[in-house]
Structures are given as C-alpha cells and as structure tokens.
Scaffold this motif. Structure first.
Motif, PDB file in Angstrom:
ATOM      1  N   PRO A  78      12.304   5.500  -4.999  1.00  0.00           N
ATOM      2  CA  PRO A  78      11.587   4.652  -5.963  1.00  0.00           C
ATOM      3  C   PRO A  78      11.180   3.310  -5.367  1.00  0.00           C
ATOM      4  O   PRO A  78      10.078   2.813  -5.638  1.00  0.00           O
ATOM      5  N   ALA A  79      12.037   2.723  -4.535  1.00  0.00           N
ATOM      6  CA  ALA A  79      11.711   1.430  -3.930  1.00  0.00           C
ATOM      7  C   ALA A  79      10.493   1.535  -3.014  1.00  0.00           C
ATOM      8  O   ALA A  79       9.671   0.610  -2.947  1.00  0.00           O
ATOM      9  N   GLY A 134       9.001  -6.535  12.384  1.00  0.00           N
ATOM     10  CA  GLY A 134      10.262  -6.996  11.820  1.00  0.00           C
ATOM     11  C   GLY A 134      10.145  -7.495  10.392  1.00  0.00           C
ATOM     12  O   GLY A 134      11.027  -7.267   9.563  1.00  0.00           O
ATOM     13  N   GLY A 135       9.032  -8.177  10.089  1.00  0.00           N
ATOM     14  CA  GLY A 135       8.838  -8.681   8.727  1.00  0.00           C
ATOM     15  C   GLY A 135       8.724  -7.567   7.711  1.00  0.00           C
ATOM     16  O   GLY A 135       9.319  -7.633   6.629  1.00  0.00           O
ATOM     17  N   LYS A 136       7.995  -6.525   8.057  1.00  0.00           N
ATOM     18  CA  LYS A 136       7.865  -5.380   7.152  1.00  0.00           C
ATOM     19  C   LYS A 136       9.185  -4.626   7.018  1.00  0.00           C
ATOM     20  O   LYS A 136       9.511  -4.115   5.951  1.00  0.00           O
ATOM     21  N   ARG A 137       9.922  -4.526   8.127  1.00  0.00           N
ATOM     22  CA  ARG A 137      11.236  -3.868   8.050  1.00  0.00           C
ATOM     23  C   ARG A 137      12.149  -4.597   7.081  1.00  0.00           C
ATOM     24  O   ARG A 137      12.837  -3.967   6.268  1.00  0.00           O
ATOM     25  N   ARG A 138      12.155  -5.900   7.173  1.00  0.00           N
ATOM     26  CA  ARG A 138      13.014  -6.677   6.273  1.00  0.00           C
ATOM     27  C   ARG A 138      12.540  -6.542   4.827  1.00  0.00           C
ATOM     28  O   ARG A 138      13.364  -6.409   3.906  1.00  0.00           O
ATOM     29  N   GLU A 139      11.222  -6.591   4.622  1.00  0.00           N
ATOM     30  CA  GLU A 139      10.693  -6.461   3.263  1.00  0.00           C
ATOM     31  C   GLU A 139      11.096  -5.128   2.633  1.00  0.00           C
ATOM     32  O   GLU A 139      11.525  -5.075   1.480  1.00  0.00           O
ATOM     33  N   LEU A 140      10.969  -4.042   3.407  1.00  0.00           N
ATOM     34  CA  LEU A 140      11.363  -2.737   2.885  1.00  0.00           C
ATOM     35  C   LEU A 140      12.857  -2.700   2.589  1.00  0.00           C
ATOM     36  O   LEU A 140      13.286  -2.189   1.553  1.00  0.00           O
ATOM     37  N   ALA A 141      13.661  -3.255   3.492  1.00  0.00           N
ATOM     38  CA  ALA A 141      15.111  -3.261   3.291  1.00  0.00           C
ATOM     39  C   ALA A 141      15.497  -4.038   2.032  1.00  0.00           C
ATOM     40  O   ALA A 141      16.303  -3.570   1.215  1.00  0.00           O
TER      41      ALA A 141
END
Length: 370
Positions: A28-29, A241-248
């Motif tokens: 869902p996220a 890295g920014g997108k990885r953090r946003e998804l996390a």
C-alpha cells in the motif's frame, strides 16, 4: 466488472479481508508515491475482488502509458480475465495508449539447481489468458544486467512447500502452516555459510535493526555512505539515496534499516530490508571494503531469517539472479552464493504489454526493443 479508484487504506483492507499475500511492489505504501493510483474490480455484490497499482508514465512526449509492477492481487481467480479486460477498457477511456504489467506469476516450478521440478506446476494457461486479452509477452533475456533480473529470483522457504503449494500464484496466505525452526534452516545452508556465521559471532559482530522513524540523521548518512561506496566499487548506480529514504519513510510499517557493527562498535554494513505479510526482501545494502574479508553475509542474513521466522513470514527473498546455473554462465557466483544460504529458484513471467490504440502499437514496438 466495475472498475473504480480506491485509496491505499481501502486496498489494505481488501488485502486483510481476503488474507492475500503481497509482494514488495504491491505494498500500500508503494502506491502512495509518484502519482501512482490503485484500480479495483468490484463484483456483483459491490465487493472488491481484484486490485492493481497503476503508475502513469510518459510515452513519446505527448502520450502516457500505464505501468504495473508485480501484477494484480486477486481474491477470485475465475474472474481474472474479466478484471484484465475491464481495466484495459478503463485505461483506454482515460487516455492511456498501452498497459505494461510485470507479472509476478511464476512460469514453472524449479529446484535449487535451476532445474524444472518433475510433476511441478506449469502456468502456461496464464500465458494463454494474457494473450487472449491482447497482451504480448516479452520473455526477458538471462543475464547480469539489472533490467534482466526481474524474472529469475532466489527465495528461501520459511514454511514447508509454500512455493509448490501456491502453484505459482500470490494468493491466500498459508496460515495453516507452521514456520520452520531456525536450526532446520541452518541445515539447508552450505557448510561454509554456517562456518562464517559462527565466526562472525565469535569475532563480536552484532546487528542493529531499526524502523525508519528510529533512524537518526547520522544513521541515514552512514547507511547511504556504505551503499554509495559499494556502488563505486561494484559498479552499480547508488545515486538515488533521497528516493530510497523517501520510500523507506513512507513504508514505516514495511521497512527495516539494518546496520552491522564490529566489536569496536563501528558500522561496517548498512542496508534496506522490506517486508510484507508474506515475505522479507533484502533490498539493497553496502559494506565497508575492509570488512569484506570476514565474509559477513551469512551472519547478516541468518539474523534476518530469525526475524522473518518470528514474524511468521512464508519466504525470504534475495532478489534477482541471472538465470544461468552452470559455472561458466555470467552471474553464476551470485546464484551460488544465495543457493549456499538455502535459497531455491523461482521464475516469473515478467513483462506483458497490451497496446490500447494504434499509437500504443507503435509505442509497444519501440519499448520492446529498448
């Protein structure tokens, strides 16, 4: 079948109501980021029977196409073809020229060596259904390139025979089955993997597992530095890295950040793990080159096996492999490493394209050659 947009909360309720398992890209996220939306199929009683995440993407500057990672969730397999047809009509009416599905349905049953299992399942009928609905299957080549590694994967079963019993479909959770105990999983691993795991324990390494909300800014910095340095050394792109953090951070209830400390308390590994109600996925990580000599992978993964078992999950997913299973094939070392940790091989269909207009047919030819 009526097609409607639903919210991530409605999608999550549909999953829980029907006890459906789901994969990382069906979270869902995941649906709440980057203009994605969810389409649901409603049956005659106005209850949701199917759902799929749609990501609008640009096509030839002036058009758009629909992309669906991992395919759809179904509470009624007998109506799958009706759902596909109904969604196609909805997308066409809303200006999409093509629909691309990366199907997670498995083609056949394979064993640890990559060989087909005698009397295992064979889902050729799914291919026929998709073709009858106007989809074109693009069989992904084997190989080490990342774009090739979305069909062949290495997976450790955490419950008996879950791969065989689901017959290649992500359907209802197998709640009637008890998880293996950890000691049994150790027996499915190679002797060298067990040896290095024990050695890391003796050498004082320890694992820290945090939710995204528990991470400090320094923690995020350390994890990303590990990944970026590994990317430079191993030749993969670690720039998002920014997108990885946003998804996390969006996936608070489906994500762990993992850090490995040596006996001096210094972080020598950092990585992202995702989990759903059925599997845990080793997503991406990076290690200090100086720590590589300790062969710490088995220590990290077996500790995460324990966590996945405690959560009652059905499988532990190592992600993509090349699809080559002899020592001369490219990517064999990655496959062999995962096999040594007890993993079996699965293979999904991957990419199906359905042109929804004459322009879509031209676009399909273009992207199928990329």
């Amino acid at each position: 079948m009526k097609i409607e947009k639903i919210s991530p909360d409605q999608y999550e309720e549909f999953i829980k109501k029907n006890d459906l398992g789901y994969l990382f890209l069906q979270m869902p996220a995941y649906a709440s980021l980057y203009n994605r939306f969810i389409l649901a199929g409603l049956d005659d009683s106005n209850s949701i029977s199917h759902a799929i995440i749609i990501e609008p993407r640009s096509a030839m500057r002036f058009w758009k196409y629909a992309y669906s990672a991992s395919g759809y969730l179904s509470a009624d397999r007998t109506k799958d073809h009706v759902f596909l047809r109904s969604v196609s009509q909805w997308l066409k009416q809303n200006g999409f020229i093509l629909w691309r599905i990366e199907s997670s349905i498995e083609i056949k049953e394979y064993d640890k060596t990559g060989a087909e299992v005698d009397d295992g399942f064979n889902n050729h009928s799914h291919l026929e259904t998709m073709q009858e609905e106007g989809f074109i299957w693009h069989e992904i080549p084997r190989g080490i390139h990342t774009e090739y590694q979305n069909t062949w994967e290495s997976v450790v079963e955490l419950k008996p025979n879950v791969i065989h019993d689901r017959q290649g479909y992500i359907g209802k959770l197998q709640k009637n089955k008890t998880n293996y105990d950890f000691e049994y999983l150790l027996t499915t691993m190679g002797g060298s993997s067990r040896k290095y795991m024990r050695k890391a324990e003796r050498d004082g390494f320890s694992l820290i597992v945090k939710k995204p909300s528990e991470m400090s800014e320094q923690d995020w910095k350390i994890v990303e530095e590990m990944i970026e340095k590994s990317g430079d050394f191993q030749g993969f792109d670690a720039s998002d890295g920014g997108k990885r953090r946003e998804l996390a951070e969006t996936s608070e209830n489906n994500c762990y950040l993992v850090m490995l400390l040596n006996k001096e308390g210094n972080v020598v590994y950092g990585g992202y793990w995702y989990y759903t109600n059925m599997e845990m996925l080793c997503y991406l990580g990076g290690m200090n080159r100086g720590a590589a000599k300790y062969n710490l992978a088995s220590f990290i993964h077996t500790n995460m096996y324990k966590r996945a078992l405690e959560m009652g999950l059905e499988q532990y997913n190592y992600g993509g492999i090349s699809g080559y299973f002899d020592k001369t094939g490219e990517g064999y070392g990655c496959y062999q490493f995962k096999r040594e940790l007890g993993a079996k091989v699965i293979r999904s269909f991957g990419v199906f394209d359905q042109p929804l207009s004459a322009t879509g047919r031209l676009f399909e030819k273009k992207i199928s050659q990329e």
